[in-house]
Design a protein around this motif. Structure first.
Motif, mmCIF file in Angstrom:
data_model
loop_
_atom_site.group_PDB
_atom_site.id
_atom_site.type_symbol
_atom_site.label_atom_id
_atom_site.label_comp_id
_atom_site.label_asym_id
_atom_site.label_seq_id
_atom_site.Cartn_x
_atom_site.Cartn_y
_atom_site.Cartn_z
ATOM 1 N N CYS A 251 2.522 7.221 -2.031
ATOM 2 C CA CYS A 251 1.489 6.894 -3.025
ATOM 3 C C CYS A 251 1.950 7.319 -4.423
ATOM 4 N N ILE A 252 2.513 8.520 -4.519
ATOM 5 C CA ILE A 252 2.989 9.009 -5.815
ATOM 6 C C ILE A 252 4.117 8.123 -6.326
ATOM 7 N N ASP A 253 5.048 7.739 -5.432
ATOM 8 C CA ASP A 253 6.160 6.872 -5.836
ATOM 9 C C ASP A 253 5.647 5.529 -6.350
ATOM 10 N N ILE A 254 4.606 4.992 -5.715
ATOM 11 C CA ILE A 254 4.040 3.706 -6.161
ATOM 12 C C ILE A 254 3.435 3.850 -7.546
ATOM 13 N N TYR A 255 2.699 4.942 -7.773
ATOM 14 C CA TYR A 255 2.140 5.176 -9.109
ATOM 15 C C TYR A 255 3.256 5.259 -10.150
ATOM 16 N N GLU A 256 4.347 5.949 -9.817
ATOM 17 C CA GLU A 256 5.447 6.090 -10.775
ATOM 18 C C GLU A 256 6.117 4.742 -11.042
ATOM 19 N N ASP A 257 6.187 3.890 -10.011
ATOM 20 C CA ASP A 257 6.714 2.539 -10.220
ATOM 21 C C ASP A 257 5.812 1.756 -11.171
ATOM 22 N N LEU A 258 4.497 1.890 -10.981
ATOM 23 C CA LEU A 258 3.554 1.188 -11.854
ATOM 24 C C LEU A 258 3.680 1.668 -13.293
ATOM 25 N N LEU A 259 3.923 2.973 -13.466
ATOM 26 C CA LEU A 259 4.107 3.509 -14.817
ATOM 27 C C LEU A 259 5.338 2.896 -15.493
#
Length: 543
Positions: free
Chosen positions: A425-433
């Protein structure tokens, strides 16, 4: 006398020091020749930064024209900015989008010390300060040396954001300079076969073919969903695809450069350097990956290969050969007792639990979610339940179960047993950023990531702090000059900030909110969560 003893006063105490001492420190960096000549200096005997070079730079090829322009370089070193020796940890988080000027004297000392060996571990913010200047060299300056150093950084700093930005910048630089060697060296650092749109552009312009592994990796993006044989018999599927390519094109590769099609153009985030305007950091490029002709061509190849594998397996069975699956099939969700099994110890439960309960066999807490959105059962581990809850927030950004598990595969390949669903989940948020360039969208994402980290007990404050920074940058972009701090549902410390007026530049420099020592709890037993926010000050309010 030690190398840096000149940083101390006669009584032995550390003190901030100014121009002449800082210049002596810069002198000490000259021994690192390859690094030193990639640094940008604003003043003094090493001055090499000329604002006039920040004018427009135009690159043109047969597919697109792109124009770059810079504002003041964020990695710019100046002898006028004090530094101070410190015992602070090099792992201390310095936040997102840092610049050398915005660092404290202690942080500048850590940064300059790190430049002596850029392989040593350090907070990724320091890496980005140096990397910003390297991106400038990719466009004008010591291009080849910058490539070498970026590749070295990629080996020693595994941060997702840095890996993504640096790969994109290297690939686009290879395109702009028509440099096949740099493209090949950049692609050698990848752990998977999936070619991004930038890689496809590079291959198209440099007349490189796409191999079978790359075609298979793009199956989902071109709309091919029947991937049972790909998962169960990957080598057989690849061999059949290779044969089909050879029959159609005379070689076991797909000739991308012969594709006769027009490509729609889209913005694509490439550069991290914050001195580039947002539309330059994300230039408008042809989207080969979204080209209907390209997608249909690969779709036909994959579909016909699927049928060939199907026929070959049938013939093998007919001949008495037993085709062996290379990957065991997933557990079926059709089991009648599927919801009466502990997700930790796999022991049977007397009945499906209706709410959170402790397993009578292993003592672990079982979490219950009825949606089955991510997992085919209702009894989940804590990690699975957190991911199930968060996928509803991620759906807003177009993230579905297939996207989630594709990312989870990459996360586990990178982290091994530490690659949890929560980490995904954290990795996905960082990708979105990485994808977003608008301050308002970035502010919302940083807030959501801060809240998620708060819920799971991780360090959240830098993300909440950065959400406020994005709000300030948005207000500044909208033309406001001043802001007022508004404190609601606040602790005593926050109440003291209520009503304080600052210029936006002062707020960006001082970072008064979120208040670091806020004691307002939104969950009992957890650190305080500051609800303070900025409100724009209108000219009428100043009368």
């Amino acid at each position: 006398m030690g190398l840096f003893d000149f940083l101390r006063t006669k009584n032995g105490k550390d003190t901030p020091f100014q121009s002449n001492a800082v210049t002596m420190y810069f002198d000490g960096l000259t021994s690192q020749d390859k690094i030193f000549k990639l640094l940008w200096f604003a003043d003094g005997k090493f001055k090499n930064y000329n604002p006039e070079q920040d004018q427009k730079i135009v690159f043109k090829n047969e597919l697109f024209t792109v124009t770059f322009s810079f504002t003041t370089e964020p990695s710019l070193l100046s002898s006028k900015l004090p530094i101070k020796p410190t015992s602070f940890s090099t792992a201390e988080n310095i936040g997102y989008y840092p610049s050398y000027e915005q660092l404290t004297p202690e942080q500048r000392w850590i940064y300059l010390n790190w430049l002596k060996d850029i392989r040593q571990p350090v907070d990724i913010g320091y890496v980005f300060v140096f990397y910003y200047g390297l991106e400038r060299h990719l466009l004008y300056g010591n291009y080849k040396d910058a490539v070498d150093v970026i590749l070295l950084l990629r080996k020693h700093h595994e941060n997702n954001s840095f890996q993504s930005y640096s790969l994109n910048a290297l690939v686009l630089a290879a395109i702009l300079h028509k440099d096949k060697d740099t493209l090949d060296r950049a692609l050698e650092t990848l752990d998977d076969n999936y070619p991004s749109n930038l890689v496809l552009i590079a291959k198209y312009l440099m007349k490189q073919d796409i191999n079978p592994e790359e075609i298979i990796s793009m199956a989902s993006s071109v709309g091919f969903k029947n991937k049972g044989y790909i998962k169960k018999y990957p080598e057989l599927f690849k061999d059949e695809l290779s044969s089909k390519l050879e029959a159609e094109f005379g070689k076991r590769y797909y000739p991308l450069c012969s594709l006769d099609a027009k490509f729609e153009k889209k913005q694509e985030l490439v550069f991290a350097n914050i001195s580039l305007p947002s539309d330059t950091r994300a230039p408008t490029l042809p989207s080969i990956v979204d080209c209907p002709v390209f997608k249909e061509s690969l779709m036909n190849l994959l579909s016909s290969t699927h049928e060939d594998v199907k026929k070959k397996l049938a013939q093998m069975r007919k001949d008495g050969e037993k085709p062996l699956a290379e990957i065991p099939p997933n557990i079926s969700s059709a089991d009648d007792n599927f919801d009466s099994v502990c997700p930790y110890c796999n022991e049977n439960l007397s009945s499906p639990p209706k709410k959170k309960k402790k397993c009578p066999h292993c003592g672990s807490f079982i979490y219950v979610r009825s949606s089955r959105l991510l997992f085919p059962r209702t009894c989940l581990t804590e990690d699975e339940s957190i991911a199930t809850d968060e996928i509803y927030n991620l759906k807003e950004y177009g993230i579905g179960p297939e996207d989630f598990f594709a990312k989870h595969k990459l996360t586990t390949e990178r982290l091994g047993n530490k690659g949890s669903y929560t980490t995904t989940c954290i990795d996905i948020y960082e990708d979105l950023l990485l994808e977003k360039t608008e301050f308002r969208e970035l502010g919302t994402l940083y807030f959501k990531l801060a809240l998620f980290k708060y819920k799971i007990g991780n360090e959240f404050f830098p993300y909440l702090q950065h959400s406020n920074k994005m709000q300030l940058l948005q207000l500044k972009q909208d033309g406001y000059e001043k802001v007022k701090i508004v404190s609601i549902n606040s602790c005593e410390g926050c109440q003291k900030l209520n009503g304080r007026m600052l210029t936006i530049d002062e707020a960006l420099r001082e970072k008064p909110i979120p208040y670091q020592n806020c004691s307002h709890e939104i969950e009992k037993g957890k650190p305080g969560w500051c609800f303070c926010h900025y409100q724009p000050v209108f000219k009428d309010d100043l009368r």
